[in-house]
Design a protein around this motif. Structure first.
Motif, PDB file in Angstrom:
ATOM      1  N   ALA A 139      -0.848   6.447 -21.615  1.00  0.00           N
ATOM      2  CA  ALA A 139      -1.312   5.730 -20.425  1.00  0.00           C
ATOM      3  C   ALA A 139      -1.531   6.710 -19.270  1.00  0.00           C
ATOM      4  N   LYS A 140      -2.151   6.220 -18.204  1.00  0.00           N
ATOM      5  CA  LYS A 140      -2.532   7.111 -17.107  1.00  0.00           C
ATOM      6  C   LYS A 140      -1.340   7.840 -16.501  1.00  0.00           C
ATOM      7  N   ASP A 141      -0.261   7.124 -16.194  1.00  0.00           N
ATOM      8  CA  ASP A 141       0.911   7.763 -15.593  1.00  0.00           C
ATOM      9  C   ASP A 141       1.494   8.827 -16.519  1.00  0.00           C
ATOM     10  N   TYR A 193      -7.180  11.600 -16.044  1.00  0.00           N
ATOM     11  CA  TYR A 193      -7.285  10.495 -17.002  1.00  0.00           C
ATOM     12  C   TYR A 193      -8.653   9.829 -16.972  1.00  0.00           C
ATOM     13  N   ASP A 194      -9.131   9.504 -15.791  1.00  0.00           N
ATOM     14  CA  ASP A 194     -10.421   8.823 -15.682  1.00  0.00           C
ATOM     15  C   ASP A 194     -11.576   9.718 -16.137  1.00  0.00           C
ATOM     16  N   LEU A 202      -5.746  12.926 -25.578  1.00  0.00           N
ATOM     17  CA  LEU A 202      -5.332  11.804 -24.727  1.00  0.00           C
ATOM     18  C   LEU A 202      -3.870  11.515 -25.041  1.00  0.00           C
ATOM     19  N   ASN A 235       6.042  11.295 -23.692  1.00  0.00           N
ATOM     20  CA  ASN A 235       5.412   9.998 -23.929  1.00  0.00           C
ATOM     21  C   ASN A 235       6.288   9.176 -24.867  1.00  0.00           C
ATOM     22  N   LEU A 241     -11.704   9.433 -19.926  1.00  0.00           N
ATOM     23  CA  LEU A 241     -12.330   8.175 -20.344  1.00  0.00           C
ATOM     24  C   LEU A 241     -13.840   8.217 -20.151  1.00  0.00           C
ATOM     25  N   ASP A 264      -4.424  14.701 -12.399  1.00  0.00           N
ATOM     26  CA  ASP A 264      -4.943  13.341 -12.590  1.00  0.00           C
ATOM     27  C   ASP A 264      -6.359  13.435 -13.166  1.00  0.00           C
ATOM     28  N   TYR A 273      -0.170  10.475 -18.841  1.00  0.00           N
ATOM     29  CA  TYR A 273      -1.132  11.571 -18.888  1.00  0.00           C
ATOM     30  C   TYR A 273      -0.905  12.526 -17.717  1.00  0.00           C
ATOM     31  N   ILE A 274      -0.758  11.977 -16.527  1.00  0.00           N
ATOM     32  CA  ILE A 274      -0.562  12.803 -15.333  1.00  0.00           C
ATOM     33  C   ILE A 274       0.738  13.590 -15.437  1.00  0.00           C
ATOM     34  N   ASP A 286       3.022   4.298 -25.148  1.00  0.00           N
ATOM     35  CA  ASP A 286       1.829   5.154 -25.038  1.00  0.00           C
ATOM     36  C   ASP A 286       1.075   5.203 -26.358  1.00  0.00           C
TER      37      ASP A 286
END
Length: 283
Positions: A50-52, A63-64, A47, A89, A67, A61, A54-55, A93
């Motif tokens: 944060a999501k942005d 990230y979800d 991981l 990052n 999780l 995409d 990570y992408i 982050d």
């Protein structure tokens, strides 16, 4: 996941091997199935922030999905989150991942992006003009704190630790090649040509390990955390005895291997620069 993950884990489960599973977490349902079916003792999940972030780092995409993987198995096995400090990052982050792990009581392992030839990386790291945030308090995760505290000193040439991890930690590439470590493309042998035991015990392999003992050319967590833990464990033994057994080493005087005393960029002039001259007599 590896296309033969079921066969591999079934073999490990049947032989009662001590193993751990590393995954990007992008197949949550499959991960849930194998963890449940084979009672996987520990899962490492990457991981990056944060999501942005990570992408941006991964290019997809997912990230979800990561999780969801964590939530599906968190009550079934031990989970370690792998966070790699990299050029894409930042401190926010890292703070978010630290909070994420604390909230869920998850183990956190922090590594630093490296220029490994096998991964064909192009972004350079470890140059003196490249700064990473290491002044964060992560004493909740002491293994990471020590690793990060010493990074800047290593980067500045103030830390020298003999590499014993190459005798303890092995890497095997998909084609069967066995490199001496993650950082160098020095190939000891190939599993398709001789067994792992025969490869490691071969005179040429032993000679290469001795030759590369003082390489000090990386700060890869896979290898260097072994040395950090090793020298932490013998911190109360007189230095002369340690050098007699393990060989030359250099560490900042403030670093006691037990807790953070100063920030990683403070007191660079206060370092232990003594070297023994009997490295060839190391046991």
């Amino acid at each position: 996941m590896h296309p033969e993950v079921d066969e591999i884990l079934e073999y490990a489960f049947r032989k009662k091997l001590n193993y751990e599973l590393l995954t990007n977490g992008l197949l949550p349902d499959k991960l849930f199935d194998v963890v449940k079916k084979y009672s996987v003792p520990r899962v490492y999940i990457s991981l990056d922030g944060a999501k942005d972030t990570y992408i941006n780092v991964r290019g997809i995409d997912g990230y979800d999905l990561v999780l969801r993987s964590i939530e599906l198995i968190r009550n079934m096995t031990k989970i370690s989150i792998i966070y790699t400090i990299n050029p894409w990052n930042d401190q926010k982050d890292l703070d978010q991942i630290i909070g994420f792990c604390k909230e869920r009581n998850l183990d956190l392992r922090i590594g630093i992006y490296n220029n490994m030839e096998f991964f064909d990386t192009t972004k350079r790291m470890h140059e003196n003009d490249y700064e990473i945030e290491t002044d964060v308090d992560i004493s909740t995760f002491p293994e990471n704190q020590e690793f990060l505290d010493l990074y800047k000193h290593w980067q500045n040439g103030d830390v020298l630790l003999p590499c014993y991890s190459i005798r303890q930690e092995l890497v095997v590439y998909p084609n069967g090649d066995i490199p001496i470590c993650q950082n160098k493309q020095i190939i000891l042998g190939n599993l398709n040509e001789r067994t792992l035991d025969d490869t490691i015990a071969a005179p040429d392999s032993i000679a290469l390990q001795k030759e590369q003992k003082y390489c000090n050319g990386c700060w890869i967590s896979f290898h260097r955390k072994f040395e950090v833990a090793l020298f932490r464990g013998i911190r109360y033994i007189p230095k002369a005895i340690v050098r007699k057994i393990l060989g030359d080493f250099t560490l900042p005087k403030y670093w006691n291997g037990q807790k953070r005393v100063l920030g990683p960029t403070e007191h660079n002039e206060e370092r232990d620069t003594e070297f023994s001259r009997d490295a060839e007599k190391v046991i």
